[in-house]
Enzyme design. Sequence first.
Site, short mmCIF file in Angstrom:
data_model
loop_
_atom_site.label_atom_id
_atom_site.label_comp_id
_atom_site.label_asym_id
_atom_site.label_seq_id
_atom_site.Cartn_x
_atom_site.Cartn_y
_atom_site.Cartn_z
N LYS A 70 0.84 -1.20 0.00
CA LYS A 70 0.00 0.00 0.00
C LYS A 70 0.88 1.26 0.00
CE LYS A 70 -3.97 -2.18 2.22
NZ LYS A 70 -4.92 -2.16 3.36
N ASP A 109 16.89 33.45 -5.23
CA ASP A 109 16.86 33.05 -3.82
C ASP A 109 17.83 31.91 -3.54
OD1 ASP A 109 15.57 32.99 -1.10
OD2 ASP A 109 15.02 30.98 -1.78
#
Length: 533
Positions: free
Chosen positions: A128, A503
């Site tokens: 899963k 940045d």
Amino acid sequence: MPEEGVPLTPKADLLTTEEILTLAQLFVKEGVDKIRLTGGEPLIRPDVVDIVAQLHRLEGLRTIGITTNGINLARLLPQLQKAGLSAINISLDTLVPAKFEFIVRRKGFHKVMEGIHKAIDLGYSPVKVNCVVMRGLNEDELLNFVALTEGLPLDVRFIEYMPFDGNKWNFKKMVSYKEMLDTLRQQWPELEKLPEEESSTAKAFKIPGFRGQFSFITSMSEHFCGTCNRLRITADGNLKVCLFGNSEVSLRDHLRAGASEEELLQIIGAAVGRKKRQHAELLLMLQDSPPAIPSISSQDPFRVQGIRHRVSFSNQMETLWKGCRGPGTPLLAQRWLGSSPPQRHCSSCQDSDTNPKCLSAVSQTPATPSGPLPTSDQLTHVDAEGRAAMVDVGGKPDTERVAVASAVVLLGPVAFKLVQKNQLKKGDALVVAQLAGVQAAKQTSQLIPLCHHVALSHVQVQLELDSTHHAVGIQASCRARGPTGVEMEALTAAAVAALTLYDMCKAVSRDIVVGEIKLISKTGGQRGDFHRT
């Protein structure tokens, strides 16, 4: 992971191995037949294998599961399986390595993939995979996650984004189960709903011919409180009868105070008796929230291609995804595998063989319209009294709209060399800037006040190094079908990608110039096409 990290619980406050086993034995004796170790991250506990082994000895316990971020799974899984582990859930919110690093604040995407592969090799079926879907972050990866189930025995579980302390929850970020299902049904109209298991929290679906399946955890849009039979004990010993609820009872404190088994059962019974029929606070929050933004699904999902050659990563991915590729399958992993070109660049486009090169850093060309482009002598976003107003596009016909914009960032020799060699301490500047550009295009209407929201069908951001001028050329293109153009989306993508690059590099040099932000072309609409020649 929050940017500032999370406070760690003092070790003395955590349940000991003996306390975990005492409580487990008590619950199993009362009829609990499944225990899942989750977190935080359970595999960082040094005694986790021993805990699984001792749980396995409890008579009446049929399933022992674990939910993990997968970083340490490949290394520990053989021992855990031998100890008695019978079910595995792996948390993975993206198939894009750079986005993975952004979400979890650390590297390790390839380790998670290695863990998934190890679980499949050891016979776990299904494995899963839990994916929390967030608008503007990973809702465009739904098709790629489901495509994994074609060749792998996975159950990909899409979880609606829920509010928790510190996750800066916003209703607009939530993508509902029905919206996700509609997106997937457009790609696979033949998908089938599977019968729901008793007390299941998931709505399961399968595409005929695929090995695996996919599911939805509809905690927000269609709660399952009435059939939920889960109880949770936190790492520090608090019993929670509802994951969303705030009420907790400390079993640890009662244990350490010498409470008898009968006293503990009374405390647990009283807590379970107070369990609400549904999480009322959540419903109030939903009722007070505005309607969700329409889905921005993409037929050209994220692609990070052409990054510097990494032999070990490519080899691991080749091994992981072997046997699960097929024609027509929009599998992102299928596009990761391949040789890198000699010049480093970053692209989010679908087909690199047909990509035009990004603009040169010194491109200075006049604008020339192709076809009619009448101009207005009035500002369209201002009313007769001079106040800001959004243009009404309700009467305009839907047409195919495409726009391309560009920007240039002059880095200077020092920063350029670090970007070129990917040696910045902050990480891969080109990949982060590319992702920022794509994200910005999808958020344009929230950044530019009078822009209409546009359901983009395609966003592409390319970055290419210009060693002659120590610069990075950026080109962004957007496509949509609707009554209004997408030039603002393309310009926003190029501008934000350029600002992100600044940045990433500002610690190295402040002498960085961002410029040449301009529209290259736009097509579609009543005012005709525009091309900067």
